[in-house]
Scaffold this motif. Structure first.
Motif, PDB file in Angstrom:
ATOM      1  N   ARG A  76       5.466  23.560 -21.340  1.00 19.70           N
ATOM      2  CA  ARG A  76       5.341  23.954 -22.692  1.00 19.70           C
ATOM      3  C   ARG A  76       6.773  22.926 -23.021  1.00 19.70           C
ATOM      4  O   ARG A  76       6.354  22.383 -24.562  1.00 19.70           O
ATOM      5  N   ASP A  77       8.081  22.668 -23.216  1.00 24.96           N
ATOM      6  CA  ASP A  77       9.329  22.050 -23.559  1.00 24.96           C
ATOM      7  C   ASP A  77       8.549  21.122 -23.236  1.00 24.96           C
ATOM      8  O   ASP A  77       8.574  19.568 -24.760  1.00 24.96           O
ATOM      9  N   LEU A  78       8.140  20.028 -22.425  1.00 26.53           N
ATOM     10  CA  LEU A  78       7.717  18.643 -21.959  1.00 26.53           C
ATOM     11  C   LEU A  78       6.388  18.851 -22.861  1.00 26.53           C
ATOM     12  O   LEU A  78       6.658  17.668 -23.381  1.00 26.53           O
ATOM     13  N   TYR A  79       5.383  19.293 -23.609  1.00 22.99           N
ATOM     14  CA  TYR A  79       4.367  19.385 -24.170  1.00 22.99           C
ATOM     15  C   TYR A  79       4.831  19.094 -25.605  1.00 22.99           C
ATOM     16  O   TYR A  79       4.698  18.626 -26.656  1.00 22.99           O
ATOM     17  N   SER A 186      18.290   7.388 -23.773  1.00 27.33           N
ATOM     18  CA  SER A 186      18.044   8.385 -22.732  1.00 27.33           C
ATOM     19  C   SER A 186      17.999   8.433 -21.176  1.00 27.33           C
ATOM     20  O   SER A 186      18.257   9.536 -20.883  1.00 27.33           O
ATOM     21  N   ALA A 187      19.177   7.774 -20.959  1.00 31.89           N
ATOM     22  CA  ALA A 187      19.001   7.559 -19.259  1.00 31.89           C
ATOM     23  C   ALA A 187      20.751   8.879 -19.859  1.00 31.89           C
ATOM     24  O   ALA A 187      20.525   9.578 -18.819  1.00 31.89           O
ATOM     25  N   PHE A 188      21.570   8.657 -20.780  1.00 30.44           N
ATOM     26  CA  PHE A 188      22.189  10.012 -21.121  1.00 30.44           C
ATOM     27  C   PHE A 188      22.033  11.235 -21.150  1.00 30.44           C
ATOM     28  O   PHE A 188      22.101  12.204 -20.347  1.00 30.44           O
ATOM     29  N   PHE A 189      20.806  11.158 -21.859  1.00 31.98           N
ATOM     30  CA  PHE A 189      19.893  13.135 -21.785  1.00 31.98           C
ATOM     31  C   PHE A 189      19.593  13.111 -20.960  1.00 31.98           C
ATOM     32  O   PHE A 189      19.534  14.016 -20.311  1.00 31.98           O
ATOM     33  N   SER A 190      19.330  12.508 -19.497  1.00 34.72           N
ATOM     34  CA  SER A 190      18.434  12.345 -18.853  1.00 34.72           C
ATOM     35  C   SER A 190      19.685  13.540 -17.518  1.00 34.72           C
ATOM     36  O   SER A 190      19.243  14.162 -16.720  1.00 34.72           O
ATOM     37  N   LEU A 191      20.762  12.543 -18.074  1.00 32.01           N
ATOM     38  CA  LEU A 191      22.088  13.225 -16.934  1.00 32.01           C
ATOM     39  C   LEU A 191      22.326  14.044 -17.415  1.00 32.01           C
ATOM     40  O   LEU A 191      22.662  15.474 -16.523  1.00 32.01           O
ATOM     41  N   VAL A 192      22.364  14.774 -18.929  1.00 30.64           N
ATOM     42  CA  VAL A 192      22.842  16.218 -19.145  1.00 30.64           C
ATOM     43  C   VAL A 192      21.524  16.996 -19.095  1.00 30.64           C
ATOM     44  O   VAL A 192      21.944  18.121 -18.441  1.00 30.64           O
ATOM     45  N   ALA A 193      20.269  16.481 -19.216  1.00 31.92           N
ATOM     46  CA  ALA A 193      19.466  17.823 -18.143  1.00 31.92           C
ATOM     47  C   ALA A 193      19.450  17.694 -16.819  1.00 31.92           C
ATOM     48  O   ALA A 193      19.350  19.410 -17.190  1.00 31.92           O
ATOM     49  N   ILE A 194      19.100  17.131 -16.178  1.00 33.68           N
ATOM     50  CA  ILE A 194      19.620  17.235 -15.211  1.00 33.68           C
ATOM     51  C   ILE A 194      21.140  18.407 -14.784  1.00 33.68           C
ATOM     52  O   ILE A 194      20.603  19.560 -13.745  1.00 33.68           O
ATOM     53  N   TYR A 198      16.936  21.436 -17.101  1.00 35.21           N
ATOM     54  CA  TYR A 198      16.027  21.172 -18.371  1.00 35.21           C
ATOM     55  C   TYR A 198      15.177  20.066 -17.170  1.00 35.21           C
ATOM     56  O   TYR A 198      15.211  18.825 -17.628  1.00 35.21           O
ATOM     57  N   SER A 199      14.742  19.986 -15.905  1.00 33.54           N
ATOM     58  CA  SER A 199      13.908  19.701 -15.239  1.00 33.54           C
ATOM     59  C   SER A 199      12.749  18.318 -15.846  1.00 33.54           C
ATOM     60  O   SER A 199      12.417  18.083 -15.782  1.00 33.54           O
ATOM     61  N   SER A 200      12.456  19.444 -16.706  1.00 38.61           N
ATOM     62  CA  SER A 200      11.156  18.807 -17.219  1.00 38.61           C
ATOM     63  C   SER A 200      11.489  17.292 -18.414  1.00 38.61           C
ATOM     64  O   SER A 200      10.944  16.961 -18.656  1.00 38.61           O
ATOM     65  N   ILE A 201      12.659  18.011 -19.192  1.00 39.48           N
ATOM     66  CA  ILE A 201      12.831  17.123 -20.490  1.00 39.48           C
ATOM     67  C   ILE A 201      13.500  16.206 -19.489  1.00 39.48           C
ATOM     68  O   ILE A 201      14.204  15.108 -20.006  1.00 39.48           O
ATOM     69  N   ALA A 202      14.820  16.377 -18.519  1.00 41.50           N
ATOM     70  CA  ALA A 202      15.148  15.304 -17.410  1.00 41.50           C
ATOM     71  C   ALA A 202      13.748  14.703 -17.076  1.00 41.50           C
ATOM     72  O   ALA A 202      14.505  12.950 -16.808  1.00 41.50           O
TER      73      ALA A 202
END
Length: 320
Positions: A76-79, A186-194, A198-202
């Motif tokens: 749902r978050d990804l959508y 976005s690379a920063f937020f991908s590290l934070v999401a992992i 938050y796998s889908s947000i990552a």
């Protein structure tokens, strides 16, 4: 497959899709004659860019959607993030279409853009406040405390989202600037999401990173295509939605400091001129000020990228 491997896979996939789409879409944009018009009052060095195809943001949006929807991390978050990205991108697309296809230079009127942006932002704010475990709380960086905004949460989130989208739009004024800054953010937020689970947000952040990286192949100086409002609005909506859904809204002005410096320069310039008749900067947004001071376009871009990288490192420390 580990989460880190999955994110790398989404980055590579989105990057490759963007590289493949570029040589297909750019000639189509050429044939449709959707060329960028350059303001007469802008830096004279930019006049040679007149006619360069715009609306290239369609390439990035397509790569992001295809990559995330096939990543295996769909929820749902990804959508919701995709909805924000596509919706803001659509507002930008309509604006671009009116300007470059219908040849009406002003595009959408300001109030029309705002109505669309605020509507999408309200949907995101209501979703987050209703569905998220955080409710109406936001995390405060550095002190790692949560503040409950209560009834102020929705107007706060709406303001942040609209401001972010328009700030990214203002940043998109030099070859590779907005794409490069957003790549780093976005690379920063991908590290934070992992790290936060938050796998889908990552996965989405990885796709966004890869799309920006691939787009730089065509958008770095000298640009073969511009992202247009289609791309800049989509990127702004995406970054805002990512931060909001991870309850990290207050990180946006830190890691996205360049976005807000650009927007602030415009606000200060307009306010100063109206009140005193004098300009603070040689030209706004801020990147044009440095150009008119004698900096080469590529130097401004690299310096702004570097500042963003430093700000993202600060952002990492703010979460510890």
């Amino acid at each position: 497959m580990t989460e880190h491997t999955q994110i790398i896979t989404t980055i590579i996939t989105s990057f490759l899709i963007t590289l493949i789409l570029g040589p297909i879409v750019i000639p189509i944009l050429h044939r449709l004659k959707v060329g960028q018009s350059i303001r007469d009052e802008g830096p004279k060095s930019h006049m040679q860019k007149s006619g360069t195809p715009t609306m290239g943001g369609l390439i990035m949006i397509t790569a992001i959607c295809v990559t995330t929807l096939t990543s295996g991390n769909v929820n749902r978050d990804l959508y919701v993030i995709l909805f924000a990205t596509i919706s803001f991108g659509l507002i930008g697309f309509i604006d671009d279409f009116i300007k470059v296809v219908l040849k009406r230079n002003l595009g959408l009127k300001a109030y029309q853009k705002l109505i669309g942006q605020i509507t999408v932002a309200i949907i995101i704010a209501v979703y987050q406040s209703s569905i998220s475990e955080y409710g109406t709380k936001i995390l405060v960086p550095f002190i790692n405390e949560e503040w409950d905004l209560g009834i102020l949460y929705i107007p706060f989130i709406v303001t942040v989202m609209v401001a972010t989208a328009n700030s990214v739009n203002l940043t998109d004024g030099l070859d590779g600037l907005a794409a490069g800054v957003t790549l780093i953010v976005s690379a920063f937020f991908s590290l934070v999401a992992i790290n936060l689970g938050y796998s889908s947000i990552a996965a989405f952040c990885g796709a966004l990173t890869g799309a920006c990286l691939g787009f730089l192949r065509f958008n770095a100086h000298p640009a073969k295509v511009f992202m247009g409002d289609t791309g800049s609005m989509a990127l702004g909506g995406a970054i805002a939605a990512i931060a909001i859904l991870m309850n990290l809204t207050l990180l946006i002005p830190i890691v996205g400091g360049i976005y807000f410096a650009e927007a602030l320069s415009v606000i200060l310039q307009v306010t100063s001129f109206k009140l005193t008749g004098k300009r603070i900067f040689r030209m706004s947004p801020l990147h044009h000020h440095f150009e008119l001071k004698g900096w080469k376009e590529t130097k401004v871009v690299i310096v702004f990228w570097s500042i963003t990288l430093v700000l993202c490192i600060v952002g990492l420390f703010s979460l510890n």
